[in-house]
Design an enzyme around this catalytic site. Structure first.
Site, PDB file in Angstrom:
ATOM      1  N   ARG A  97       1.552  -8.002  -7.268  1.00  0.00           N
ATOM      2  CA  ARG A  97       1.620  -6.549  -7.467  1.00  0.00           C
ATOM      3  C   ARG A  97       3.071  -6.207  -7.769  1.00  0.00           C
ATOM      4  O   ARG A  97       3.937  -6.382  -6.916  1.00  0.00           O
ATOM      5  CB  ARG A  97       1.141  -5.875  -6.180  1.00  0.00           C
ATOM      6  CG  ARG A  97       0.917  -4.397  -6.262  1.00  0.00           C
ATOM      7  CD  ARG A  97       0.704  -3.829  -4.856  1.00  0.00           C
ATOM      8  NE  ARG A  97       1.982  -3.669  -4.163  1.00  0.00           N
ATOM      9  CZ  ARG A  97       2.163  -3.782  -2.858  1.00  0.00           C
ATOM     10  NH1 ARG A  97       1.159  -4.072  -2.059  1.00  0.00           N
ATOM     11  NH2 ARG A  97       3.364  -3.607  -2.330  1.00  0.00           N
ATOM     12  N   HIS A 140       2.666  -0.474  -3.150  1.00  0.00           N
ATOM     13  CA  HIS A 140       1.216  -0.356  -2.954  1.00  0.00           C
ATOM     14  C   HIS A 140       0.660   0.895  -3.623  1.00  0.00           C
ATOM     15  O   HIS A 140      -0.353   0.857  -4.304  1.00  0.00           O
ATOM     16  CB  HIS A 140       0.899  -0.328  -1.451  1.00  0.00           C
ATOM     17  CG  HIS A 140      -0.533   0.001  -1.152  1.00  0.00           C
ATOM     18  ND1 HIS A 140      -1.553  -0.897  -1.357  1.00  0.00           N
ATOM     19  CD2 HIS A 140      -1.115   1.143  -0.692  1.00  0.00           C
ATOM     20  CE1 HIS A 140      -2.712  -0.321  -1.028  1.00  0.00           C
ATOM     21  NE2 HIS A 140      -2.473   0.910  -0.629  1.00  0.00           N
ATOM     22  N   TYR A 160       9.575  -4.256   2.919  1.00  0.00           N
ATOM     23  CA  TYR A 160       8.916  -5.509   3.311  1.00  0.00           C
ATOM     24  C   TYR A 160       9.006  -6.652   2.303  1.00  0.00           C
ATOM     25  O   TYR A 160       8.480  -7.728   2.545  1.00  0.00           O
ATOM     26  CB  TYR A 160       7.446  -5.251   3.673  1.00  0.00           C
ATOM     27  CG  TYR A 160       6.643  -4.538   2.586  1.00  0.00           C
ATOM     28  CD1 TYR A 160       6.079  -5.245   1.535  1.00  0.00           C
ATOM     29  CD2 TYR A 160       6.455  -3.152   2.633  1.00  0.00           C
ATOM     30  CE1 TYR A 160       5.350  -4.602   0.551  1.00  0.00           C
ATOM     31  CE2 TYR A 160       5.734  -2.505   1.652  1.00  0.00           C
ATOM     32  CZ  TYR A 160       5.175  -3.225   0.613  1.00  0.00           C
ATOM     33  OH  TYR A 160       4.464  -2.585  -0.355  1.00  0.00           O
TER      34      TYR A 160
HETATM   35  C1  LIG Z   1     -11.476  -0.238   5.807  1.00  0.00           C
HETATM   36  C2  LIG Z   1     -10.133   0.164   5.361  1.00  0.00           C
HETATM   37  N1  LIG Z   1      -9.058  -0.055   6.164  1.00  0.00           N
HETATM   38  C3  LIG Z   1      -7.833   0.313   5.759  1.00  0.00           C
HETATM   39  C4  LIG Z   1      -7.636   0.888   4.543  1.00  0.00           C
HETATM   40  C5  LIG Z   1      -6.225   1.302   4.103  1.00  0.00           C
HETATM   41  N2  LIG Z   1      -5.808   0.384   3.028  1.00  0.00           N
HETATM   42  C6  LIG Z   1      -5.988   0.713   1.745  1.00  0.00           C
HETATM   43  S1  LIG Z   1      -5.543  -0.504   0.723  1.00  0.00           S
HETATM   44  C7  LIG Z   1      -5.034  -1.484   1.979  1.00  0.00           C
HETATM   45  C8  LIG Z   1      -4.484  -2.842   1.673  1.00  0.00           C
HETATM   46  C9  LIG Z   1      -5.415  -3.651   0.828  1.00  0.00           C
HETATM   47  O1  LIG Z   1      -4.813  -4.855   0.476  1.00  0.00           O
HETATM   48  P1  LIG Z   1      -5.537  -5.898  -0.447  1.00  0.00           P
HETATM   49  O2  LIG Z   1      -6.946  -6.016  -0.088  1.00  0.00           O
HETATM   50  O3  LIG Z   1      -4.744  -7.146  -0.463  1.00  0.00           O
HETATM   51  O4  LIG Z   1      -5.539  -5.209  -1.882  1.00  0.00           O
HETATM   52  P2  LIG Z   1      -4.265  -4.788  -2.730  1.00  0.00           P
HETATM   53  O5  LIG Z   1      -3.947  -3.382  -2.410  1.00  0.00           O
HETATM   54  O6  LIG Z   1      -3.171  -5.730  -2.379  1.00  0.00           O
HETATM   55  O7  LIG Z   1      -4.681  -4.946  -4.144  1.00  0.00           O
HETATM   56  C10 LIG Z   1      -5.226  -0.840   3.191  1.00  0.00           C
HETATM   57  C11 LIG Z   1      -4.866  -1.408   4.499  1.00  0.00           C
HETATM   58  C12 LIG Z   1      -8.768   1.121   3.759  1.00  0.00           C
HETATM   59  N3  LIG Z   1      -8.699   1.725   2.572  1.00  0.00           N
HETATM   60  N4  LIG Z   1      -9.993   0.740   4.166  1.00  0.00           N
END
Ligand SMILES: Cc1ncc(C[n+]2csc(CCOP(=O)(O)OP(=O)(O)O)c2C)c(N)n1
Ligand SMILES: [Mg+2]
Lengths: 331, 327
Positions: A248, A252, A261
C-alpha cells in the site's frame, strides 16, 4: 518487471494496453481523491494505490458478462474493469446521486451495482466472503457457468467469515475465487503481528483446495493465476485461494498518518516497484506502449478524470429526507 | 381443514412453498438426512433432493452469509438456525448485512431470505437452549420478525415470510412444536406480516403478548372468566413491524394493559409496546401499563425448580391480570 510473456498467456497487444489503461485510470482517479480531500471537497479517501496490478490482473481474467465480484474497499481497479465509469466513481466520492454503489449512502470504496454484477459491500471486513460463496452456490444450483470472485486484505483474512466461507465453498466445490491482497499492513499492524504464517495461501491446504501466493505487483501473474482459478471453477473443480503480495503506497485512508508506523525508506523502496511504473516499462520494452500511445492514454485519462470531477462536484445532493427511503420494499 | 401440530405447519409451509417456487431452498445443520433436530424439515430431502435441502457445515455465519449471497442473485433461501441461542455467530451477517443491503443500495440489491430459529424455554434446555433472542434484533431496521403462536398462523406467516422480499426472522417456540395443535386450511393462504390478531375478546384487561405466552394467557383468561374478569388477548404474531393500530385499539378498549413476554424485561419488546401506548393512548388508561416478563438474569437455569421459577405460566399471568383488574 513481469517475468511473463503476455503472448504466452494468450493476451493480445490491445488487451495488455487495456490492462495498463485501467491500472492508470484507477491511479489517476485515486490521486484526484486525495487532492479533493485535502481541498476539503470530499470527506474521505480509501486508496487502491500500489494494488492496481493485483486488482486489474485478477478481474481481467474474469467474464464480466456472467461472473459476480464481491470486492473490498481498495478494489477501484476491479470495479473499473467491471464497467464502472469515472463519473460513477466521482459521484460516489462526492456522495451524490449517480453513485451506483450506494447512492451516496456509504463511504466511498463500498462498491456495488447490480448492472455491473458487483455485489454490495459494507464496512465490517470480510462479510462479503460468504456472499460470494452464496452467489456461487446459486450458480451451481441453476447450472450456470458463472464464477464468483471475492477479495479482502491480509488482516481481514483473520475474520471468522473467511474461514466459514472457504470451508463452505470447499465442501460444495463451488465456483469461487478467494483473493487476498496482502499489502503488509492492516492499518498500522504489520504482518508480524497479524499472521502466524505470513503466507495466507497456505491455508488453502487446510480447506482442501489449491492456494497460490503470487507477485501482486505483476499484473500478468495476477491474470495468469486468476484465469486458471476461473477455469477450475467453471469446470466444477471448486474454489481457489490466491494471495497477491503487494504494498500500500499511501496511508490506510485520508484519516491515517503512516509515518507513525513505517519508515519513509520502506515506502520509497516500495515505490521503486510501483506496479504501474514497472508495467509501463515492460510494455515499452515490448514495443507495445509507444510514446504516441502513452501520450494519448495520459490525455484521455486526464480528460476523463477532470470531466467526472466537474460533473460530480456540480451535481446536487439527494434531499435529506431521502435518507428515510428503502428500508423495506416500497410498494 | 385438518388438525395439525405447530411443527407440522412449519413443514407443510416449507414443502408447499418449495413445490411452488424452485428458487426456494433450505440450508442448515442437520436439516437434510436427519430432517432437522426437531424434525421440522422431515421428508423434505427425500422430496426435493440434497441440492435444495442442504446439510450445511456447522457454521452459522456461513449459513446466513451464503444465504444472503444466494438471495442477492435471485434465490429464496430458508436458513435454519438449529437453536435461536446459536444465532449469534451470524449476528453480524444479519445486522450488518441482511438488514442493510436494501438500504445501502437503494433497493439495487435485496435479500429475500427467511431465517427460521427455534427459541424459548420450558424444555429443560438450560442457558443455551432456552433463550428468547428477539430483543437483540428488535432494534434493527431492515429486518422483520415473526413469532407465531398457532399452527394456522405459523403456516400463513411462514409462507408470507418466504415470499417477502426482505429478510425475515421467523422464531418458532420449541415448546409449541408438539404441544400446540389447531385447524389449518388445506388451501393456500398467507397472513400479512405485521398484523396481530385478537385471540380472545374481553372488556376488563388487555393482554398483549406473542408466542407460547399467548396460550398461557388464554388459559389464564379461562380461569379468570369464572371469577368475573374478562380478558382481551392480543397475539402480536409479528413483533417487527408491530401492529400499532391493534395495540392502541386494545389499550383504549379496556384502559388496562398487561404486556407479557417470556424474554427478559429490561430492554424487551414490552418496553416499546408500552411506549407506543404511552405516546398514543395515555388518557385512555385507567391504570399504569404493566409488564410481566422473564427475570433479568443471563439465562434460564437447567435445574428444574429454577427453570420453573424462571418461566412464566398461566398462574403468574392470571395473578398479574387479576391485580390489574382490581386496580
Ligand atoms: C470487522 C472490522 N473490524 C475493524 C475494522 C476497521 N478496519 C478497517 S480496515 C482495517 C484494516 C484492514 O487491513 P487489511 O485487511 O490488511 O486490508 P488493507 O486495508 O491493508 O487493504 C481495519 C482494522 C473493520 N472495518 N471491520
Ligand atoms: Mg493489508
Amino acid at each position: 518487471m513481469s517475468k511473463h510473456d503476455y503472448k504466452e498467456l494468450g493476451l493480445t497487444e490491445e488487451q495488455v494496453l487495456n490492462m495498463y489503461y485501467f491500472m492508470l485510470l484507477a491511479r489517476k482517479l485515486d490521486e484526484r481523491f486525495w487532492l479533493l480531500n485535502r481541498a476539503g471537497k470530499i470527506p474521505f479517501v480509501i486508496s487502491c494505490q500500489g494494488q492496481e496490478a493485483a486488482q486489474v490482473g485478477a478481474t481481467f481474467a474474469l467474464d464480466k458478462t456472467i461472473d459476480y465480484i464481491a470486492p473490498y474497499y481498495r478494489d477501484l481497479g476491479c470495479v473499473l474493469v467491471f464497467g464502472q465509469t469515472p463519473t460513477d466513481i466521482m459521484m460516489s466520492a462526492f456522495a451524490k446521486p449517480g453513485d451506483p454503489n450506494s447512492h451516496g449512502r456509504q463511504m466511498p470504496g463500498h462498491f456495488g451495482g447490480r448492472k455491473y454484477r458487483i455485489l454490495s459491500g459494507s464496512s465490517p471486513v470480510t462479510t462479503q466472503f460468504p456472499h460470494a460463496v452464496g452467489a456461487a452456490l446459486a450458480a451451481k444450483m441453476r447450472g450456470e457457468k458463472s464464477v464468483a470472485y471475492t477479495s479482502t486484505g491480509e488482516g481481514s483474512s483473520n475474520q471468522g467469515d473467511f474461514h466459514e466461507a472457504a470451508n463452505f465453498a470447499a465442501v460444495h466445490k463451488l465456483p469461487v475465487i478467494f483473493y487476498v491482497e496482502n499489502n503488509g499492513y492492516a492499518i498500522s499492524v504489520p504482518l508480524d503481528k497479524q499472521l502466524g504464517n505470513h503466507n495466507t495461501a497456505d491455508r488453502a491446504v487446510g480447506y482442501g483446495f489449491p492456494g497460490h501466493s503470487i507477485d501482486g505487483n505483476d499484473v500478468l501473474e495476477c491474470y495468469k493465476y486468476t484465469k486458471e482459478a476461473a477455469e477450475r471453477a467453471r469446470n466444477g473443480e471448486g474454489p481457489t485461494l490466491i494471495e497477491a503480495r503487494t504494498y500500500r503506497l499511501v496511508p490506510h485512508s485520508s484519516d491515517d498518518d503512516d509515518r507513525a508506523y513505517r519508515s519513509r525508506e520502506e515506502v520509497e523502496a516500495a515505490k521503486q516497484k510501483d506496479p504501474i511504473l514497472t508495467f509501463a516499462q515492460y510494455l515499452r520494452d515490448k514495443g507495445v506502449l509507444t510514446p504516441e500511445k502513452e501520450q494519448e492514454m495520459n490525455d484521455s485519462i486526464a480528460k476523463a478524470v477532470n470531466e467526472a470531477t466537474d460533473e460530480a462536484e456540480k451535481a446536487p445532493f439527494f434531499d435529506p429526507e431521502d435518507a428515510l427511503t428503502h428500508v423495506y420494499e416500497e410498494r | 381443514m385438518a388438525i395439525k401440530s405447530y411443527i407440522e405447519a412449519v413443514t407443510d409451509a416449507l414443502r408447499e412453498e418449495m413445490e411452488r417456487d424452485e428458487s426456494i431452498f433450505i440450508l442448515g445443520e442437520d436439516v437434510g438426512v436427519r430432517g432437522g433436530v426437531f424434525r421440522a424439515t422431515a421428508g423434505l430431502i427425500e422430496k426435493f433432493g440434497e441440492e435444495r435441502v442442504i446439510d450445511s457445515p456447522l457454521s452459522e455465519s456461513a449459513i446466513v452469509g451464503v444465504s444472503i449471497g444466494a438471495a442477492m442473485v435471485g434465490m429464496r433461501p430458508v436458513a435454519e438456525m438449529q437453536f435461536a441461542d446459536f444465532i449469534f455467530p451470524a449476528y453480524n451477517q444479519i445486522v450488518s448485512e441482511a438488514a442493510r443491503i436494501r438500504y445501502r443500495t437503494k433497493s439495487d440489491w435485496t435479500v429475500p431470505m427467511t431465517i427460521r430459529a427455534p427459541y424459548g424455554g420450558g424444555i429443560h434446555g438450560g442457558l443455551y437452549h432456552s433463550q428468547s433472542v428477539e430483543a437483540l434484533f428488535h432494534h434493527v431496521p431492515g429486518i422483520k420478525i415473526v413469532m407465531p403462536s398457532t399452527p394456522y398462523d405459523v403456516k400463513g406467516l411462514l409462507k408470507a415470510a418466504i415470499r417477502d422480499n426482505d429478510p425475515v426472522l421467523f422464531f418458532e417456540h420449541k415448546r409449541c412444536y408438539r404441544l400446540i395443535k389447531g385447524e389449518v386450511p388445506d388451501e393456500d393462504y398467507t397472513i400479512e406480516i405485521g398484523k396481530g390478531d385478537v385471540k380472545r375478546e374481553g372488556t376488563d384487561v388487555t393482554v398483549i403478548t406473542y408466542g407460547l405466552m399467548v396460550h398461557y394467557t388464554l388459559e389464564a383468561a379461562e380461569v379468570l372468566e369464572k371469577e368475573g374478569i374478562s380478558t382481551h388477548v392480543i397475539d402480536l404474531r409479528s413483533i417487527k413491524p408491530l401492529d400499532k393500530e391493534l395495540i392502541i385499539e386494545g389499550a383504549k378498549k379496556t384502559g388496562k394493559v398487561l404486556i407479557v413476554h417470556e424474554d427478559g424485561k429490561f430492554g424487551g419488546v414490552g418496553g416499546e409496546i408500552s411506549a407506543i401506548i404511552a405516546e398514543e393512548a395515555l388518557f385512555d388508561l385507567d391504570a399504569p401499563i404493566q409488564r410481566l416478563a422473564g427475570p433479568d438474569v443471563p439465562g434460564m437455569p437447567y435445574s428444574p425448580p429454577q427453570e420453573k421459577f424462571y418461566m412464566l405460566n398461566p398462574t403468574k399471568i392470571a395473578d398479574a391480570i387479576r391485580k390489574l383488574a382490581e386496580f
